[in-house]
Design a protein around this motif. Sequence first.
Motif, short mmCIF file in Angstrom:
data_model
loop_
_atom_site.label_atom_id
_atom_site.label_comp_id
_atom_site.label_asym_id
_atom_site.label_seq_id
_atom_site.Cartn_x
_atom_site.Cartn_y
_atom_site.Cartn_z
N CYS A 1 0.80 -1.23 0.00
CA CYS A 1 0.00 0.00 0.00
C CYS A 1 0.83 1.28 0.00
O CYS A 1 0.29 2.38 0.17
N LEU B 1 -2.81 -0.47 -8.25
CA LEU B 1 -3.00 -1.38 -7.12
C LEU B 1 -2.77 -2.84 -7.53
O LEU B 1 -2.09 -3.59 -6.81
N CYS C 1 -8.70 -7.10 -6.15
CA CYS C 1 -9.22 -5.73 -6.27
C CYS C 1 -10.74 -5.75 -6.49
O CYS C 1 -11.47 -4.95 -5.90
N ALA D 1 -1.71 2.46 -5.60
CA ALA D 1 -1.75 1.74 -4.32
C ALA D 1 -1.53 2.67 -3.14
O ALA D 1 -2.11 2.47 -2.07
#
Length: 579
Positions: A185, A191, A211, A222
């Motif tokens: 993250c 992401l 996701c 992310a």
Amino acid sequence: MALDGIVIANMVKELNESILGGKINKIAQPENDELLITIKNNKTQYRLLISAGASLPLIYFTQKNKPGPLTAPNFCMLLRKYIGSGKFTKIWQPGLERIIHFEIEHLNEMGDLCRKDLIVEIMGKHSNIIFCDDKGMIIDSIKHVSAQMSSIREVLPGRNYFIPATSEKYDPLIISERDFKASVCTRPMPLAKALYMTLTGISPLIAEEICHRSSLESSQSANSLSESEQTHLYHIFSMLMDNVRTGHFSPLIICNGKEPVEFSSVPLTQYQDFTSLEYTAVSDVLETYYAAKNAITRIRQRSADIRRIVQTALERDYKKYDLQLRQLKDTEKREKYKVYGELINAYGYGLEPGAKKLDALNYYTNEMISIPLDPTMTPQENARKNFDRYNKLKRTCEALQKLTVETKEAIEHLESIRTALDIALSEEDLVQIKEELTQYGYIRRKHAGKKVKITSRPLHFLSGDGYHIYVGKNNFQNEELTFKFASGNDWWFHAKGAPGSHVIVKNPDGGEMPDRTYEEAARLAAHYSANSEAEKTEIDYVQKKHVKKVNGKLPGFVIYHTNYSMLIDSDISEIEQII
């Protein structure tokens, strides 16, 4: 897609359930980078195919036997020498790496019990099969990797085996929430990419699935997630990993129609609009997926030249048809020149020599119009000139009306052939399509008078109520099904206004059929048509005795009246096909 760590984990579970404790009966090397090991366990024989091919590394159980070369390669001979009658004592996967270790016990020349490690690495172009002793030293490998080929790791006899560092990737089976947030993250990248670039064994497909389950955009950065979104993402990820740790797998293939799109060992919620085929064994998934994928790829490659011929002819006819329609529209003004000629004859007697126009009352519309004149011609010559132009446009219109019909029919014929190419399942189907193109002049016949052997046959299905349904795969088969095979009381189905298959339901008693049979036949007609991707397709159906062939028309082209119609989807997954 390639095999990811989760599919490998599923395969390891299946291997343990099937061959752990089993004895090796035979080792063959059918290809340079492929092994076929036959194992006997619990009175059952298993064939394990292991491929380290750069383009398609695989490992799965198969029922098919592949013959090896007359002289076995050195690596195969080495394995036969050491573990030719060995026993599998342990099968395991390090973390979620795309690696499988086979620990094998065997007796050496002195009768002492020894242990060897056969390591299968499924890593794309770096895939390999490596044979090591009990201390981790490489005895040999199916591919040798020298220092000139790789600066990270040599795979050569006498070297110690190790797993190369995966660029600071984390093991997804043991990563903590804190490390997950601190690694995944914080990355300034999409992401989904952050997930598969940070975690070992996670493929782009699984990253997209995580996701999707988290209701987060895979394309968002992310490092833009809020604290609550990070926590939610980790919990969804953790639930997926719990299933992997406990061995709760759901092997499946995702299909778009009949074409396999993806496979996985976990449910894929991101493909809700596609068909999901579930299996009990991941080996069946891999064998079915790659067999179907290879068949489709092979047919597409073999049909590429035919498709190019059809597409070129279609583009030419599209342009011709557009030009003919424009020319036909230009002929609509022909009546104007007829009126000009008549009015010049009626009012031209008072014109002065050299006049450039004639203002006259059009007695057809009761309006004044201005008629252009050629000042070098007499009124009679001007009238004749307009009549000549009218007659020329009239002849052009009559010719174009016939030509546009012919061109439109040629386009429909080529579009039907293009649809037949999409339906084609084998090389035999392509032979019949090529023969049709040859007969109608799109392909030049190489051997004059030589008759092509046709072995392709229509598709055969059995309805839920026991009625036999036949589907033509091209125009020749459509023609034969409708006018030679079907009888008058049989039912005929076809997609309305679209190229596609003729579908025949045999109805020997001539009685009313169940509604389900009509619907299943209509679904087949929708599926095997140019509208197969549409949500709903309109299908015309009528008894075969009302279907007529027009003399001189192309094969598969018919007319019919007093038909019925229905709107239906193209899902044929539940209709039984007879092979």
